[in-house]
Design a protein around this motif. Structure first.
Motif, PDB file in Angstrom:
ATOM      1  N   LYS A   1       0.831  -1.213   0.000  1.00 12.42           N
ATOM      2  CA  LYS A   1       0.000   0.000   0.000  1.00 12.42           C
ATOM      3  C   LYS A   1       0.862   1.259   0.000  1.00 12.42           C
ATOM      4  O   LYS A   1       0.556   2.239  -0.685  1.00 12.42           O
ATOM      5  CB  LYS A   1      -0.921  -0.017   1.225  1.00 12.42           C
ATOM      6  N   ARG A   2       1.930   1.245   0.781  1.00  7.77           N
ATOM      7  CA  ARG A   2       2.816   2.408   0.809  1.00  7.77           C
ATOM      8  C   ARG A   2       3.415   2.689  -0.564  1.00  7.77           C
ATOM      9  O   ARG A   2       3.530   3.846  -0.989  1.00  7.77           O
ATOM     10  CB  ARG A   2       3.946   2.182   1.818  1.00  7.77           C
ATOM     11  N   THR A   3       3.795   1.630  -1.263  1.00  8.55           N
ATOM     12  CA  THR A   3       4.390   1.808  -2.595  1.00  8.55           C
ATOM     13  C   THR A   3       3.384   2.400  -3.564  1.00  8.55           C
ATOM     14  O   THR A   3       3.692   3.336  -4.307  1.00  8.55           O
ATOM     15  CB  THR A   3       4.901   0.458  -3.123  1.00  8.55           C
ATOM     16  N   ARG A   4       2.172   1.877  -3.575  1.00  5.59           N
ATOM     17  CA  ARG A   4       1.161   2.401  -4.497  1.00  5.59           C
ATOM     18  C   ARG A   4       0.824   3.853  -4.179  1.00  5.59           C
ATOM     19  O   ARG A   4       0.678   4.683  -5.089  1.00  5.59           O
ATOM     20  CB  ARG A   4      -0.095   1.538  -4.429  1.00  5.59           C
ATOM     21  N   ILE A   5       0.694   4.156  -2.907  1.00  2.00           N
ATOM     22  CA  ILE A   5       0.383   5.534  -2.529  1.00  2.00           C
ATOM     23  C   ILE A   5       1.498   6.470  -2.968  1.00  2.00           C
ATOM     24  O   ILE A   5       1.255   7.543  -3.539  1.00  2.00           O
ATOM     25  CB  ILE A   5       0.156   5.623  -1.002  1.00  2.00           C
ATOM     26  N   ALA A   6       2.751   6.072  -2.723  1.00  2.22           N
ATOM     27  CA  ALA A   6       3.884   6.947  -3.054  1.00  2.22           C
ATOM     28  C   ALA A   6       3.995   7.178  -4.551  1.00  2.22           C
ATOM     29  O   ALA A   6       4.132   8.318  -5.012  1.00  2.22           O
ATOM     30  CB  ALA A   6       5.183   6.338  -2.510  1.00  2.22           C
ATOM     31  N   VAL A   7       3.924   6.099  -5.338  1.00  2.93           N
ATOM     32  CA  VAL A   7       4.117   6.238  -6.783  1.00  2.93           C
ATOM     33  C   VAL A   7       2.953   6.971  -7.431  1.00  2.93           C
ATOM     34  O   VAL A   7       3.143   7.899  -8.225  1.00  2.93           O
ATOM     35  CB  VAL A   7       4.315   4.853  -7.428  1.00  2.93           C
ATOM     36  N   LEU A   8       1.721   6.598  -7.092  1.00  2.00           N
ATOM     37  CA  LEU A   8       0.561   7.243  -7.707  1.00  2.00           C
ATOM     38  C   LEU A   8       0.458   8.715  -7.314  1.00  2.00           C
ATOM     39  O   LEU A   8       0.062   9.554  -8.130  1.00  2.00           O
ATOM     40  CB  LEU A   8      -0.716   6.492  -7.311  1.00  2.00           C
ATOM     41  N   SER A   9       0.835   9.058  -6.075  1.00  2.00           N
ATOM     42  CA  SER A   9       0.803  10.469  -5.671  1.00  2.00           C
ATOM     43  C   SER A   9       1.833  11.279  -6.445  1.00  2.00           C
ATOM     44  O   SER A   9       1.567  12.428  -6.834  1.00  2.00           O
ATOM     45  CB  SER A   9       1.044  10.597  -4.168  1.00  2.00           C
ATOM     46  N   ARG A  10       3.004  10.701  -6.705  1.00  2.00           N
ATOM     47  CA  ARG A  10       4.020  11.427  -7.483  1.00  2.00           C
ATOM     48  C   ARG A  10       3.577  11.608  -8.939  1.00  2.00           C
ATOM     49  O   ARG A  10       3.842  12.648  -9.540  1.00  2.00           O
ATOM     50  CB  ARG A  10       5.347  10.688  -7.412  1.00  2.00           C
ATOM     51  N   ILE A  11       2.904  10.604  -9.481  1.00  2.00           N
ATOM     52  CA  ILE A  11       2.381  10.754 -10.840  1.00  2.00           C
ATOM     53  C   ILE A  11       1.328  11.857 -10.881  1.00  2.00           C
ATOM     54  O   ILE A  11       1.293  12.680 -11.809  1.00  2.00           O
ATOM     55  CB  ILE A  11       1.803   9.420 -11.338  1.00  2.00           C
ATOM     56  N   ALA A  12       0.454  11.901  -9.867  1.00  2.00           N
ATOM     57  CA  ALA A  12      -0.567  12.948  -9.818  1.00  2.00           C
ATOM     58  C   ALA A  12       0.066  14.329  -9.679  1.00  2.00           C
ATOM     59  O   ALA A  12      -0.358  15.285 -10.339  1.00  2.00           O
ATOM     60  CB  ALA A  12      -1.524  12.679  -8.652  1.00  2.00           C
ATOM     61  N   VAL A  13       1.090  14.440  -8.835  1.00  2.00           N
ATOM     62  CA  VAL A  13       1.777  15.729  -8.671  1.00  2.00           C
ATOM     63  C   VAL A  13       2.446  16.145  -9.976  1.00  2.00           C
ATOM     64  O   VAL A  13       2.392  17.319 -10.373  1.00  2.00           O
ATOM     65  CB  VAL A  13       2.820  15.630  -7.530  1.00  2.00           C
ATOM     66  N   PHE A  14       3.064  15.191 -10.655  1.00  2.00           N
ATOM     67  CA  PHE A  14       3.702  15.495 -11.940  1.00  2.00           C
ATOM     68  C   PHE A  14       2.677  16.019 -12.948  1.00  2.00           C
ATOM     69  O   PHE A  14       2.915  17.012 -13.644  1.00  2.00           O
ATOM     70  CB  PHE A  14       4.379  14.230 -12.477  1.00  2.00           C
ATOM     71  N   ALA A  15       1.516  15.373 -13.021  1.00  2.00           N
ATOM     72  CA  ALA A  15       0.473  15.816 -13.944  1.00  2.00           C
ATOM     73  C   ALA A  15      -0.052  17.200 -13.570  1.00  2.00           C
ATOM     74  O   ALA A  15      -0.288  18.047 -14.440  1.00  2.00           O
ATOM     75  CB  ALA A  15      -0.671  14.796 -13.958  1.00  2.00           C
ATOM     76  N   ILE A  16      -0.215  17.452 -12.273  1.00  2.00           N
ATOM     77  CA  ILE A  16      -0.709  18.762 -11.824  1.00  2.00           C
ATOM     78  C   ILE A  16       0.273  19.861 -12.204  1.00  2.00           C
ATOM     79  O   ILE A  16      -0.118  20.937 -12.689  1.00  2.00           O
ATOM     80  CB  ILE A  16      -0.955  18.731 -10.301  1.00  2.00           C
ATOM     81  N   VAL A  17       1.563  19.616 -12.000  1.00  2.00           N
ATOM     82  CA  VAL A  17       2.571  20.632 -12.333  1.00  2.00           C
ATOM     83  C   VAL A  17       2.584  20.918 -13.833  1.00  2.00           C
ATOM     84  O   VAL A  17       2.603  22.081 -14.265  1.00  2.00           O
ATOM     85  CB  VAL A  17       3.960  20.177 -11.850  1.00  2.00           C
ATOM     86  N   ILE A  18       2.532  19.870 -14.646  1.00  2.00           N
ATOM     87  CA  ILE A  18       2.555  20.048 -16.096  1.00  2.00           C
ATOM     88  C   ILE A  18       1.332  20.832 -16.565  1.00  2.00           C
ATOM     89  O   ILE A  18       1.439  21.783 -17.359  1.00  2.00           O
ATOM     90  CB  ILE A  18       2.630  18.685 -16.800  1.00  2.00           C
ATOM     91  N   ILE A  19       0.148  20.448 -16.086  1.00  2.00           N
ATOM     92  CA  ILE A  19      -1.080  21.134 -16.502  1.00  2.00           C
ATOM     93  C   ILE A  19      -1.089  22.580 -16.032  1.00  2.00           C
ATOM     94  O   ILE A  19      -1.465  23.496 -16.774  1.00  2.00           O
ATOM     95  CB  ILE A  19      -2.309  20.369 -15.973  1.00  2.00           C
ATOM     96  N   THR A  20      -0.647  22.818 -14.786  1.00  2.00           N
ATOM     97  CA  THR A  20      -0.639  24.179 -14.256  1.00  2.00           C
ATOM     98  C   THR A  20       0.303  25.084 -15.037  1.00  2.00           C
ATOM     99  O   THR A  20      -0.060  26.201 -15.430  1.00  2.00           O
ATOM    100  CB  THR A  20      -0.227  24.160 -12.769  1.00  2.00           C
ATOM    101  N   VAL A  21       1.515  24.591 -15.282  1.00  3.66           N
ATOM    102  CA  VAL A  21       2.473  25.395 -16.053  1.00  3.66           C
ATOM    103  C   VAL A  21       1.962  25.640 -17.463  1.00  3.66           C
ATOM    104  O   VAL A  21       2.094  26.739 -18.015  1.00  3.66           O
ATOM    105  CB  VAL A  21       3.845  24.699 -16.069  1.00  3.66           C
ATOM    106  N   GLY A  22       1.333  24.624 -18.060  1.00  2.00           N
ATOM    107  CA  GLY A  22       0.785  24.796 -19.394  1.00  2.00           C
ATOM    108  C   GLY A  22      -0.306  25.853 -19.442  1.00  2.00           C
ATOM    109  O   GLY A  22      -0.327  26.695 -20.351  1.00  2.00           O
ATOM    110  N   LEU A  23      -1.220  25.834 -18.464  1.00  8.95           N
ATOM    111  CA  LEU A  23      -2.288  26.838 -18.422  1.00  8.95           C
ATOM    112  C   LEU A  23      -1.724  28.242 -18.193  1.00  8.95           C
ATOM    113  O   LEU A  23      -2.216  29.215 -18.778  1.00  8.95           O
ATOM    114  CB  LEU A  23      -3.288  26.483 -17.319  1.00  8.95           C
ATOM    115  N   MET A  24      -0.692  28.345 -17.363  1.00 10.04           N
ATOM    116  CA  MET A  24      -0.086  29.658 -17.126  1.00 10.04           C
ATOM    117  C   MET A  24       0.624  30.174 -18.382  1.00 10.04           C
ATOM    118  O   MET A  24       0.550  31.363 -18.704  1.00 10.04           O
ATOM    119  CB  MET A  24       0.894  29.571 -15.955  1.00 10.04           C
ATOM    120  N   LEU A  25       1.285  29.286 -19.100  1.00  9.57           N
ATOM    121  CA  LEU A  25       1.973  29.717 -20.321  1.00  9.57           C
ATOM    122  C   LEU A  25       0.986  30.124 -21.408  1.00  9.57           C
ATOM    123  O   LEU A  25       1.229  31.074 -22.162  1.00  9.57           O
ATOM    124  CB  LEU A  25       2.883  28.602 -20.826  1.00  9.57           C
ATOM    125  N   PHE A  26      -0.138  29.420 -21.483  1.00 16.31           N
ATOM    126  CA  PHE A  26      -1.119  29.752 -22.509  1.00 16.31           C
ATOM    127  C   PHE A  26      -1.853  31.052 -22.213  1.00 16.31           C
ATOM    128  O   PHE A  26      -2.622  31.531 -23.052  1.00 16.31           O
ATOM    129  CB  PHE A  26      -2.113  28.608 -22.685  1.00 16.31           C
TER     130      PHE A  26
END
Length: 359
Positions: free
Chosen positions: A130-155
């Protein structure tokens, strides 16, 4: 009287500036009071629920929500004040996606911390999973949030938006270029997702990679850290665990069987050694009762090889048990079967002419 300050094409109406400033202050004050009221109600509801995880999540999102309330208040005021709207809207194009990204990021981190707090499973393997799934999936979600946020700010920048429109006209070439440039990042992202879903190893597992054994300490999207017994940290690419083979010593549980190898003289009587080994292991506090055996696994003209196998509940206990068995058996052999220890001998035939000569 209206004071005006002209600098080129810029005209500042100080009366309008003062009125707009007052409007902003009122909007900020009302928004802050609304924020305090909402969080007072939320805090009361949280206190009625089970303490711990809810408080953690609320504390994470408190600051971004506060600034979002203020931004909403100023936006509402700007709709009724063209002068404020002229200055606020260009800035708000950057601020709105940044605040949304900040809120989403803190929600993910808060939920991650809350889920980790609830990991009280008695099964250590299930807990590591459970710890592994939580850690990896949370990092993927954070990565997606950062990419989308930066993209919206640039646009929000007109020139960047126009570049994006131009790229859409040549979507084929753009897709190829972006795919080639993003291949390492996509490979790491997919590898991290595969690790979370298939679980070839988990946080806390004992693995052996590149000839080094250690505990998996952290699983990132692009790399995995493995801490060895001597406190060194191995940094291994995540994709390496999917592309190459490695040993996982605690895949299902930490119960393992270990061995101690003894190399003794060919004249050694094995049954007494087997009896002493079984007696010692059977009474040892770290032995779990599953496996114990002494086998002659190899013979040579100069020596024989004995394999002493034993089992324990955890890897750490097994390591200590092997060390204790090795130390005890060597001491017992020195005291009780000294002839079993290997010696380098030079035999001189009886009656050799030099046998009796003085050295």
């Amino acid at each position: 009287m209206i004071d005006r300050l002209r600098s080129g094409d810029i005209t500042i109406d100080w009366d309008q500036f003062a009125l707009t400033s007052l409007t902003v202050l009122i909007a900020v004050a009302v928004s802050y009071l609304a924020y305090r009221l909402v969080f007072a109600i939320v805090g009361r509801l949280v206190r009625l629920s089970e303490p711990g995880t809810d408080n953690l999540l609320i504390s994470r999102i408190r600051n971004p929500i506060k600034w979002s309330f203020i931004a909403i208040g100023i936006t509402v005021a700007a709709q009724n004040d063209p002068y404020l709207s002229q200055w606020w809207e260009p800035f708000a194009r950057f601020l709105r996606p940044a605040l949304l990204g900040w809120i989403a990021y803190n929600i993910v981190r808060g939920l991650t911390a809350a889920l980790e707090m609830r990991l009280v499973d008695s099964d250590p393997v299930a807990t590591r999973s459970k710890r592994t799934r939580i850690a990896v999936l949370s990092r993927i979600a954070v990565f997606a949030i950062v990419i989308i946020t930066v993209g919206l700010m640039l646009f929000a920048i007109p020139s960047v938006r126009s570049i994006g429109t131009t790229m859409l006209a040549s979507a084929g070439l753009a897709a190829l270029a972006i795919g080639a440039a993003a291949q390492p990042a996509l490979k790491s992202l997919i590898a991290g997702l595969q690790v979370a879903l298939t679980e070839p190893m988990r946080i806390g597992d004992l693995v052996k990679v590149d000839g080094e054994a250690g505990r998996v300490e952290e699983i990132q999207m692009s790399f995995v850290t493995v801490r060895t017994w001597d406190e060194r940290v191995l940094v291994v690419p995540t994709s390496r665990f999917l592309d190459d083979s490695f040993e996982n010593w605690s895949r299902l549980d930490e119960s393992l069987t270990g061995t101690v190898m003894l190399h003794l003289d060919p004249i050694t009587k094995v049954p007494p050694i087997r009896a002493e080994f079984e007696r010692f292991v059977q009474t040892h506090e770290l032995f779990d009762g599953r496996n114990k055996a002494l086998l002659v696994t190899e013979t040579w003209p100069e020596s024989i090889e004995l394999r002493l196998s034993m089992s324990a509940h955890t890897i750490g206990e097994l390591f200590q048990l092997r060390c204790d068995v090795r130390e005890h058996m060597m001491g017992w052999l020195r005291e009780n079967m000294e002839e079993a220890l290997i010696r380098h001998r030079l035999e001189v035939p009886h009656g050799h002419p030099k046998a009796g000569e003085p050295g």
